[in-house]
Scaffold this motif. Sequence first.
Motif, PDB file in Angstrom:
ATOM      1  N   HIS A 177     -45.280  20.063  26.481  1.00 27.16           N
ATOM      2  CA  HIS A 177     -45.752  21.139  27.342  1.00 27.16           C
ATOM      3  C   HIS A 177     -46.918  21.891  26.719  1.00 27.16           C
ATOM      4  N   ILE A 178     -46.964  21.981  25.398  1.00 24.15           N
ATOM      5  CA  ILE A 178     -48.045  22.708  24.722  1.00 24.15           C
ATOM      6  C   ILE A 178     -48.982  21.741  24.007  1.00 24.15           C
ATOM      7  N   GLY A 183     -51.610  27.547  21.023  1.00 25.52           N
ATOM      8  CA  GLY A 183     -51.879  26.178  20.598  1.00 25.52           C
ATOM      9  C   GLY A 183     -52.389  26.116  19.167  1.00 25.52           C
ATOM     10  N   GLU A 199     -40.967  22.422  22.517  1.00 28.55           N
ATOM     11  CA  GLU A 199     -41.826  22.251  23.694  1.00 28.55           C
ATOM     12  C   GLU A 199     -43.069  21.445  23.326  1.00 28.55           C
ATOM     13  N   LEU A 234     -52.749  30.254  25.709  1.00 28.60           N
ATOM     14  CA  LEU A 234     -52.607  28.868  25.284  1.00 28.60           C
ATOM     15  C   LEU A 234     -53.525  28.555  24.106  1.00 28.60           C
ATOM     16  N   ASN A 239     -44.337  29.259  28.097  1.00 20.18           N
ATOM     17  CA  ASN A 239     -45.566  28.952  27.385  1.00 20.18           C
ATOM     18  C   ASN A 239     -46.366  27.890  28.147  1.00 20.18           C
ATOM     19  N   GLY A 240     -47.689  27.952  28.008  1.00 21.54           N
ATOM     20  CA  GLY A 240     -48.538  26.928  28.595  1.00 21.54           C
ATOM     21  C   GLY A 240     -48.830  27.178  30.060  1.00 21.54           C
ATOM     22  N   THR A 288     -44.584  30.574  14.778  1.00 25.96           N
ATOM     23  CA  THR A 288     -44.306  30.312  16.184  1.00 25.96           C
ATOM     24  C   THR A 288     -42.827  30.008  16.413  1.00 25.96           C
TER      25      THR A 288
END
Length: 314
Positions: free
Chosen positions: A273-274, A192, A270, A188, A103-104, A257
């Motif tokens: 990171h996100i 997000g 995470e 993202l 992800n990201g 999610t």
Amino acid sequence: MRVLVLGAGALGGYFGGRLVEAGTAEVGFLVRPARRAALEREDLRIDSPFGAWRGRVAALEADDVGPGWDLVLLACKAYDLDDAVAAIRPAVDARTLVLPVLNGLAHLDRLSAEFGAGRVLGGLARIQATLAPDGTVRQLNDWRWMTFGAQDGALTDRLRAIEAAFAPAKGVVAEAVPDIRARMWEKLVHLGTSAIGTVLLRANVGEIARSPGGIAFLHRVLDRNAAIAAAAGFPMRDAFLAEYRTLFADPTSLYGTSMLRDIEAGGRIEADHILGFLLDAARRAGVPDDIHEAAILHARAYEQRRAAGRLPGR
């Protein structure tokens, strides 16, 4: 084609297993000892709307891995990236492409610095899957897409070969594209938005949508994330925004999610990171950041409680 898959969890187990099932590549799974033992004892098992599958796979540990792989599929959590880099380093030689489906976006710079930007692809997976307690990889809905491409946008014969290897795979749509960074920004923005909503409110999208003000909240977060992406040079397509406005307004949706599932299970998340990445990007873009700040603080406070052993029931 020889493909090394790092991990046999939700993503690696699903995409790698479907590739084994298709028989179009020689596939090895680089896993930890406990997962190797489980795979050797019970095979790799997939439960999916596109058909269940169970089969014997080549499970490898770090000492078993050397050069000679055409593709390394990196399917790990962002917080395991440093360990993942160390694990795959012996497998990467001049012929190897590295395809991360994390992800990201933050991981691209780390991997490019380690292996070279020309060897590291951009990639994303749009799938809802989880590794059940009994070791079964469970696909939760009909999302089944893996998208990848060179960072410089070139559509090479090697990328077409990867696409062709996945083409017969059941329950997978794999596509090589020339605009992978734009696609990663799209993911993202959507991830997000859903992560901020589901983590802050501890509910899936349908539960949020059924709550007064919930749809407006999710749409506001979506608009802010789209503004962040536009400021970074990647404006969102009208069709993309329309699709996700509809998704975030669906009162029947069960979409939650993986970050929410990890929190509910008391696992690692995470967060930086996100959520942290988006907060920093919001501040650079001059986009209102109060919701993003609340989300990352919530996630970091959860991590502090987890580290202190203070989660409910634990």
